[in-house]
Design a protein around this motif. Sequence first.
Motif, short mmCIF file in Angstrom:
data_model
loop_
_atom_site.label_atom_id
_atom_site.label_comp_id
_atom_site.label_asym_id
_atom_site.label_seq_id
_atom_site.Cartn_x
_atom_site.Cartn_y
_atom_site.Cartn_z
N GLY A 132 0.81 -1.21 0.00
CA GLY A 132 0.00 0.00 0.00
C GLY A 132 0.84 1.26 0.00
N GLU A 133 2.12 1.12 -0.39
CA GLU A 133 3.01 2.28 -0.38
C GLU A 133 2.50 3.37 -1.32
OE1 GLU A 133 7.75 3.34 -0.79
OE2 GLU A 133 7.02 1.43 -1.56
N ASN A 134 1.97 2.98 -2.46
CA ASN A 134 1.39 3.96 -3.38
C ASN A 134 0.02 4.37 -2.87
OD1 ASN A 134 3.51 3.82 -5.39
ND2 ASN A 134 2.78 1.74 -5.73
N CYS A 135 -0.34 5.59 -3.11
CA CYS A 135 -1.60 6.11 -2.59
C CYS A 135 -2.82 5.43 -3.19
CB CYS A 135 -1.68 7.62 -2.80
SG CYS A 135 -0.44 8.49 -1.81
N GLU A 136 -2.66 4.82 -4.34
CA GLU A 136 -3.77 4.14 -4.99
C GLU A 136 -3.47 2.66 -5.09
OE1 GLU A 136 -5.12 5.88 -8.64
OE2 GLU A 136 -4.41 7.85 -8.01
N LEU A 137 -4.50 1.85 -4.81
CA LEU A 137 -4.38 0.40 -4.97
C LEU A 137 -5.08 -0.01 -6.25
CD1 LEU A 137 -5.26 -0.91 -1.39
CD2 LEU A 137 -3.00 -0.63 -2.40
N THR A 138 -4.59 -1.07 -6.88
CA THR A 138 -5.29 -1.62 -8.03
C THR A 138 -6.55 -2.30 -7.52
OG1 THR A 138 -4.22 -3.78 -7.90
CG2 THR A 138 -3.09 -2.07 -9.23
N GLU A 139 -7.46 -2.60 -8.41
CA GLU A 139 -8.69 -3.30 -8.04
C GLU A 139 -8.36 -4.67 -7.44
OE1 GLU A 139 -12.72 -5.08 -10.10
OE2 GLU A 139 -11.73 -3.37 -11.04
N ASP A 140 -7.39 -5.37 -8.03
CA ASP A 140 -6.99 -6.68 -7.51
C ASP A 140 -6.41 -6.57 -6.10
OD1 ASP A 140 -7.85 -8.01 -9.80
OD2 ASP A 140 -5.87 -7.93 -10.75
N ALA A 141 -5.57 -5.56 -5.84
CA ALA A 141 -5.01 -5.36 -4.51
C ALA A 141 -6.11 -5.03 -3.51
CB ALA A 141 -3.94 -4.26 -4.53
N GLU A 142 -7.08 -4.23 -3.91
CA GLU A 142 -8.22 -3.92 -3.04
C GLU A 142 -8.99 -5.18 -2.69
OE1 GLU A 142 -10.59 -0.82 -4.79
OE2 GLU A 142 -9.02 0.68 -4.52
N GLN A 143 -9.17 -6.07 -3.68
CA GLN A 143 -9.88 -7.32 -3.42
C GLN A 143 -9.09 -8.22 -2.46
OE1 GLN A 143 -10.64 -8.77 -7.43
NE2 GLN A 143 -12.73 -7.97 -7.33
N LEU A 144 -7.77 -8.25 -2.60
CA LEU A 144 -6.95 -9.03 -1.66
C LEU A 144 -7.02 -8.44 -0.26
CD1 LEU A 144 -3.72 -10.00 -3.65
CD2 LEU A 144 -5.57 -11.50 -2.88
N LEU A 145 -7.03 -7.12 -0.16
CA LEU A 145 -7.16 -6.46 1.13
C LEU A 145 -8.50 -6.80 1.78
CD1 LEU A 145 -6.22 -4.51 3.34
CD2 LEU A 145 -7.08 -2.63 1.92
N GLU A 146 -9.58 -6.74 1.01
CA GLU A 146 -10.90 -7.10 1.53
C GLU A 146 -10.93 -8.56 1.97
OE1 GLU A 146 -13.87 -6.14 -1.40
OE2 GLU A 146 -13.29 -4.03 -1.42
N LEU A 147 -10.31 -9.44 1.18
CA LEU A 147 -10.25 -10.86 1.52
C LEU A 147 -9.47 -11.05 2.82
CD1 LEU A 147 -10.67 -13.88 0.86
CD2 LEU A 147 -8.57 -13.73 -0.52
N ARG A 148 -8.32 -10.40 2.92
CA ARG A 148 -7.51 -10.52 4.14
C ARG A 148 -8.28 -10.03 5.36
NH1 ARG A 148 -5.08 -6.22 6.79
NH2 ARG A 148 -3.71 -5.63 5.10
N ASN A 149 -8.99 -8.91 5.22
CA ASN A 149 -9.79 -8.39 6.33
C ASN A 149 -10.91 -9.36 6.70
OD1 ASN A 149 -8.22 -6.10 6.63
ND2 ASN A 149 -9.50 -4.86 5.29
#
Length: 172
Positions: A132-149
Amino acid sequence: MLLAVLLIAGCSTNKDAQPAPEQPEVLGEMPEEMPADFDFLVRYGYGEVTKNEINTYQDTVVKDLIMNGTATADITLTEDEMRSIYERMRGIHIMGKLELVPLKQSCARVPYQEDSWRITVNGFTRNWSWSGENCELTEDAEQLLELRNFIADIVAGKEEYQALPEAEGGYD
């Protein structure tokens, strides 16, 4: 004469020899039914310190206590919990090709989250990591974050996790 035979033998090729098959870049669709070998490990945290870990290969969870190191608990997810996680992974095509690095990098964040994943399905293991170092996440990274949460929320509801010490401090 003997020298010529050795030279010719040393230069011959074995046409029957085949290179070892490589694992495919993309597994493709995950089976509808969760296979018996389905397992995953996710490590996450801030910056270069990814101390939190949920590991179904070993049925363990590691909690980052920040200033006080880490604490580990033996936690086994139920069949229903694993099936629910599997369905979410299947829904985001986690064994396919994911875009985790944004094309446009507009700024940098400190501290930032970092995740690394290892997932096994039907004998094939896939490894992913994103930051998450970049201010914007890709859609796939957002989905992985949601999955991890989603997975972390399941784990946080377990008695064994709740018995672990509270974290002290924070990341700046």
